[in-house]
Design a protein around this motif. Structure first.
Motif, PDB file in Angstrom:
ATOM      1  N   ILE A  24      16.256  -2.184 -13.908  1.00  0.00           N
ATOM      2  CA  ILE A  24      15.252  -1.493 -13.122  1.00  0.00           C
ATOM      3  C   ILE A  24      13.884  -2.081 -13.445  1.00  0.00           C
ATOM      4  CG2 ILE A  24      14.148   0.748 -12.842  1.00  0.00           C
ATOM      5  CD1 ILE A  24      16.787   2.029 -13.214  1.00  0.00           C
ATOM      6  N   ILE A  25      13.139  -2.411 -12.406  1.00  0.00           N
ATOM      7  CA  ILE A  25      11.798  -2.969 -12.578  1.00  0.00           C
ATOM      8  C   ILE A  25      10.792  -1.819 -12.616  1.00  0.00           C
ATOM      9  CG2 ILE A  25      10.053  -4.506 -11.586  1.00  0.00           C
ATOM     10  CD1 ILE A  25      12.420  -5.926 -10.105  1.00  0.00           C
ATOM     11  N   VAL A  26      10.019  -1.760 -13.685  1.00  0.00           N
ATOM     12  CA  VAL A  26       9.074  -0.645 -13.842  1.00  0.00           C
ATOM     13  C   VAL A  26       7.680  -1.195 -14.134  1.00  0.00           C
ATOM     14  CG1 VAL A  26      11.010   0.571 -14.962  1.00  0.00           C
ATOM     15  CG2 VAL A  26       9.062  -0.140 -16.343  1.00  0.00           C
ATOM     16  N   SER A  27       6.674  -0.452 -13.710  1.00  0.00           N
ATOM     17  CA  SER A  27       5.308  -0.938 -13.885  1.00  0.00           C
ATOM     18  C   SER A  27       4.464   0.107 -14.631  1.00  0.00           C
ATOM     19  CB  SER A  27       4.747  -1.256 -12.495  1.00  0.00           C
ATOM     20  OG  SER A  27       3.462  -0.803 -12.356  1.00  0.00           O
ATOM     21  N   PRO A  28       4.176  -0.159 -15.914  1.00  0.00           N
ATOM     22  CA  PRO A  28       3.390   0.799 -16.703  1.00  0.00           C
ATOM     23  C   PRO A  28       2.047   1.118 -16.036  1.00  0.00           C
ATOM     24  CG  PRO A  28       4.065  -1.073 -18.067  1.00  0.00           C
ATOM     25  CD  PRO A  28       4.538  -1.350 -16.681  1.00  0.00           C
ATOM     26  N   ASP A  29       1.528   0.171 -15.247  1.00  0.00           N
ATOM     27  CA  ASP A  29       0.268   0.424 -14.539  1.00  0.00           C
ATOM     28  C   ASP A  29       0.376   1.641 -13.636  1.00  0.00           C
ATOM     29  OD1 ASP A  29      -1.864  -1.445 -15.119  1.00  0.00           O
ATOM     30  OD2 ASP A  29      -0.459  -2.991 -14.488  1.00  0.00           O
ATOM     31  N   HIS A  30       1.555   1.810 -13.021  1.00  0.00           N
ATOM     32  CA  HIS A  30       1.698   2.963 -12.134  1.00  0.00           C
ATOM     33  C   HIS A  30       1.641   4.266 -12.939  1.00  0.00           C
ATOM     34  CE1 HIS A  30       3.103   0.110  -8.880  1.00  0.00           C
ATOM     35  NE2 HIS A  30       2.191   0.853  -8.286  1.00  0.00           N
ATOM     36  N   GLY A  31       2.194   4.248 -14.144  1.00  0.00           N
ATOM     37  CA  GLY A  31       2.074   5.423 -15.021  1.00  0.00           C
ATOM     38  C   GLY A  31       0.631   5.686 -15.404  1.00  0.00           C
ATOM     39  N   ASP A  32      -0.085   4.600 -15.721  1.00  0.00           N
ATOM     40  CA  ASP A  32      -1.502   4.726 -16.105  1.00  0.00           C
ATOM     41  C   ASP A  32      -2.347   5.238 -14.950  1.00  0.00           C
ATOM     42  OD1 ASP A  32      -1.478   4.041 -18.752  1.00  0.00           O
ATOM     43  OD2 ASP A  32      -1.737   1.881 -18.384  1.00  0.00           O
ATOM     44  N   ARG A  33      -2.073   4.690 -13.753  1.00  0.00           N
ATOM     45  CA  ARG A  33      -2.934   5.009 -12.611  1.00  0.00           C
ATOM     46  C   ARG A  33      -2.899   6.480 -12.206  1.00  0.00           C
ATOM     47  NH1 ARG A  33      -4.182   0.183  -9.299  1.00  0.00           N
ATOM     48  NH2 ARG A  33      -3.704   1.198  -7.359  1.00  0.00           N
ATOM     49  N   ILE A  34      -1.794   7.176 -12.485  1.00  0.00           N
ATOM     50  CA  ILE A  34      -1.772   8.600 -12.110  1.00  0.00           C
ATOM     51  C   ILE A  34      -2.056   9.493 -13.326  1.00  0.00           C
ATOM     52  CG2 ILE A  34      -0.555   8.841  -9.927  1.00  0.00           C
ATOM     53  CD1 ILE A  34       1.420   9.111 -13.008  1.00  0.00           C
ATOM     54  N   GLY A  35      -2.464   8.866 -14.427  1.00  0.00           N
ATOM     55  CA  GLY A  35      -2.882   9.659 -15.577  1.00  0.00           C
ATOM     56  C   GLY A  35      -1.733  10.120 -16.458  1.00  0.00           C
ATOM     57  N   LEU A  36      -0.514   9.697 -16.130  1.00  0.00           N
ATOM     58  CA  LEU A  36       0.632  10.062 -16.963  1.00  0.00           C
ATOM     59  C   LEU A  36       0.604   9.249 -18.257  1.00  0.00           C
ATOM     60  CD1 LEU A  36       3.501  11.275 -17.430  1.00  0.00           C
ATOM     61  CD2 LEU A  36       4.406   9.486 -15.918  1.00  0.00           C
ATOM     62  N   GLY A  37       0.212   7.994 -18.120  1.00  0.00           N
ATOM     63  CA  GLY A  37       0.196   7.104 -19.291  1.00  0.00           C
ATOM     64  C   GLY A  37       1.492   6.316 -19.355  1.00  0.00           C
TER      65      GLY A  37
ATOM     66  N   ILE B 154       0.849  -1.202   0.000  1.00  0.00           N
ATOM     67  CA  ILE B 154       0.000   0.000   0.000  1.00  0.00           C
ATOM     68  C   ILE B 154       0.885   1.253   0.000  1.00  0.00           C
ATOM     69  CG2 ILE B 154      -1.658   1.324   1.393  1.00  0.00           C
ATOM     70  CD1 ILE B 154      -2.817  -1.479   2.255  1.00  0.00           C
ATOM     71  N   ALA B 155       1.912   1.233   0.848  1.00  0.00           N
ATOM     72  CA  ALA B 155       2.833   2.388   0.906  1.00  0.00           C
ATOM     73  C   ALA B 155       3.526   2.568  -0.445  1.00  0.00           C
ATOM     74  CB  ALA B 155       3.855   2.180   2.021  1.00  0.00           C
ATOM     75  N   TYR B 156       3.931   1.445  -1.046  1.00  0.00           N
ATOM     76  CA  TYR B 156       4.616   1.490  -2.339  1.00  0.00           C
ATOM     77  C   TYR B 156       3.720   2.178  -3.378  1.00  0.00           C
ATOM     78  CZ  TYR B 156       7.364   0.085  -6.369  1.00  0.00           C
ATOM     79  OH  TYR B 156       8.132   0.107  -7.514  1.00  0.00           O
ATOM     80  N   ASP B 157       2.470   1.749  -3.452  1.00  0.00           N
ATOM     81  CA  ASP B 157       1.556   2.320  -4.451  1.00  0.00           C
ATOM     82  C   ASP B 157       1.291   3.809  -4.167  1.00  0.00           C
ATOM     83  OD1 ASP B 157       1.452  -0.115  -5.746  1.00  0.00           O
ATOM     84  OD2 ASP B 157      -0.447  -0.745  -4.885  1.00  0.00           O
ATOM     85  N   ALA B 158       1.261   4.186  -2.882  1.00  0.00           N
ATOM     86  CA  ALA B 158       1.049   5.597  -2.526  1.00  0.00           C
ATOM     87  C   ALA B 158       2.250   6.446  -2.948  1.00  0.00           C
ATOM     88  CB  ALA B 158       0.804   5.726  -1.021  1.00  0.00           C
ATOM     89  N   VAL B 159       3.447   5.908  -2.770  1.00  0.00           N
ATOM     90  CA  VAL B 159       4.659   6.633  -3.191  1.00  0.00           C
ATOM     91  C   VAL B 159       4.664   6.779  -4.714  1.00  0.00           C
ATOM     92  CG1 VAL B 159       7.185   6.511  -3.325  1.00  0.00           C
ATOM     93  CG2 VAL B 159       6.015   5.988  -1.165  1.00  0.00           C
ATOM     94  N   ALA B 160       4.339   5.684  -5.401  1.00  0.00           N
ATOM     95  CA  ALA B 160       4.323   5.721  -6.872  1.00  0.00           C
ATOM     96  C   ALA B 160       3.377   6.811  -7.376  1.00  0.00           C
ATOM     97  CB  ALA B 160       3.906   4.355  -7.416  1.00  0.00           C
ATOM     98  N   ALA B 161       2.291   7.025  -6.664  1.00  0.00           N
ATOM     99  CA  ALA B 161       1.285   8.013  -7.110  1.00  0.00           C
ATOM    100  C   ALA B 161       1.782   9.453  -6.979  1.00  0.00           C
ATOM    101  CB  ALA B 161      -0.004   7.824  -6.313  1.00  0.00           C
ATOM    102  N   LEU B 162       2.980   9.642  -6.397  1.00  0.00           N
ATOM    103  CA  LEU B 162       3.526  11.004  -6.265  1.00  0.00           C
ATOM    104  C   LEU B 162       4.508  11.350  -7.377  1.00  0.00           C
ATOM    105  CD1 LEU B 162       3.913  11.097  -2.408  1.00  0.00           C
ATOM    106  CD2 LEU B 162       2.308  12.379  -3.824  1.00  0.00           C
ATOM    107  N   PHE B 163       4.787  10.385  -8.252  1.00  0.00           N
ATOM    108  CA  PHE B 163       5.640  10.664  -9.414  1.00  0.00           C
ATOM    109  C   PHE B 163       4.696  10.738 -10.603  1.00  0.00           C
ATOM    110  CE2 PHE B 163       8.308   9.248  -6.090  1.00  0.00           C
ATOM    111  CZ  PHE B 163       9.467   9.983  -6.249  1.00  0.00           C
ATOM    112  N   ARG B 164       4.559  11.948 -11.147  1.00  0.00           N
ATOM    113  CA  ARG B 164       3.417  12.201 -12.033  1.00  0.00           C
ATOM    114  C   ARG B 164       3.774  12.722 -13.412  1.00  0.00           C
ATOM    115  NH1 ARG B 164      -1.075  14.639  -7.775  1.00  0.00           N
ATOM    116  NH2 ARG B 164      -1.011  12.792  -6.437  1.00  0.00           N
TER     117      ARG B 164
END
Ligand SMILES: Nc1ncnc2[nH]cnc12
Ligand SMILES: [Zn+2]
Length: 326
Positions: free
Chosen positions: A89-102, A53-63
């Protein structure tokens, strides 16, 4: 003393590498209250579920693309400063999608960071696209499809991270088929939170070249022998395992036992500031706390380079550099 050793890392999540001070600055920039997951300069979580949960919250601050470029470049510069010659580096396109960056801009930012770091420090880096298991099988398939059609020269591998207790590996196998068909290297988080059965499932259903963690295989002697026989590389992250309570302490951590049993292992930091660690510290732990010799540590670095998801020419150059300088 491992400071002078050449190093390589093939398992670190980009958002998991964000220093708390950088995350705080991002939160101020976007007017977000971090109290639920970041206080007094430290990430806050008590168990694996809260960590995610903390990880996903941190990811949402890179926009923005630039947020990701700066984060990536800073992490790689830190690695280069401790003599790291290669990083995945492990990256998750979902995190880009979830904050609207794409996903495209997300990936472009990370690539910019990699190219800048390479220009300034010489560090070679590649990207492993990951699906997040707790976002469900459809999202993991989408991540694999994204990685497959990206045709980005820096994207060389596919992974699945996230909540290992959700569903069965079989539910996610199609994603790995898509990634395999696209020529991507395969690795999967298993044997971290779940026991040996998860490693067996991964071997049977995904047939990955590498496994993220895999350390709970130590509970099954026959499985350890199978890993050694297959030559599957375990991306071991000792500090992460201790912080998350997978093992009680470094004395009971199985890194050395796995290596002594002939399993190919290497050293990684996973999500360093979440676990109070760094790649430099992980190497020191292997040396000072686990009593591994510099020869054994160099063996593990060489294993990381041999197992790298990188073209053969670049791999040969990295191995030559490592063998001449180590
Ligand atoms: N250690 C870990 N296990 C599973 N998913 C993760 N995502 C980031 N770090 C992770
Ligand atoms: Zn991980």
């Amino acid at each position: 003393m491992t400071r002078q050793l050449l190093k390589a890392e093939i398992h670190c999540h980009i958002e998991g590498a964000a220093p708390p001070a950088v995350t705080e600055a991002q939160a101020r920039k976007y007017g977000v209250d971090t109290a639920a997951f970041l206080r007094d300069g430290a990430y806050q979580w008590r168990d694996f579920s809260e960590f995610l949960i903390a990880y996903d919250a941190v990811a949402a601050l890179f926009r923005t693309e630039e947020d990701y470029a700066l984060l990536t470049e800073a992490y790689l510069a830190e690695l280069a400063s401790i003599n790291t010659i290669y990083s995945e580096i492990i990256v998750s396109p979902d995190h880009g999608d979830r904050i609207g960056l794409g996903a495209d801009a997300y990936l472009a930012g990370i690539c910019d960071g990699i190219y800048s770091a390479k220009e300034k420090t010489g560090i070679e880096a590649r990207i492993i696209v990951t699906g997040e298991r707790h976002f469900g099988p459809d999202r993991v398939v989408s991540a694999a499809e994204y990685a497959a059609r990206a045709k980005n020269p820096l994207v060389t591998g596919f992974n699945m991270a996230g909540e290992e207790r959700m569903g069965l590996v079989a539910d996610y196998a199609r994603a790995f088929d898509i990634a395999r068909d696209a020529g991507l290297g395969l690795t999967i988080h298993a044997g971290e939170v779940c026991g040996p059965f998860s490693v067996t499932d991964a071997l049977d259903l995904v047939k990955p070249a590498r496994i993220g963690h895999g350390v709970r295989a130590i509970e099954d002697e026959a499985l350890v022998a199978r890993l050694a026989e297959l030559g599957t590389v375990l991306e071991v992250c000792p500090g992460s395992n201790i912080a998350l309570g997978v093992f009680a302490d470094f004395d009971s951590h199985p890194l050395k036992k796995l290596k002594d049993a002939g399993v190919r292992v290497c050293i990684n930091s996973d999500d360093p500031p979440f676990f109070g660690t760094s790649l430099a510290r992980e190497y020191e732990i292997a040396s000072q706390t686990m009593g591994m010799s510099n020869t054994e540590i160099n063996d593990m670095t060489r294993t990381a380079l041999e197992a790298a998801f990188v073209d053969e020419g670049t791999k040969a150059t990295l191995l030559k550099r490592f063998d001449t300088q180590s």
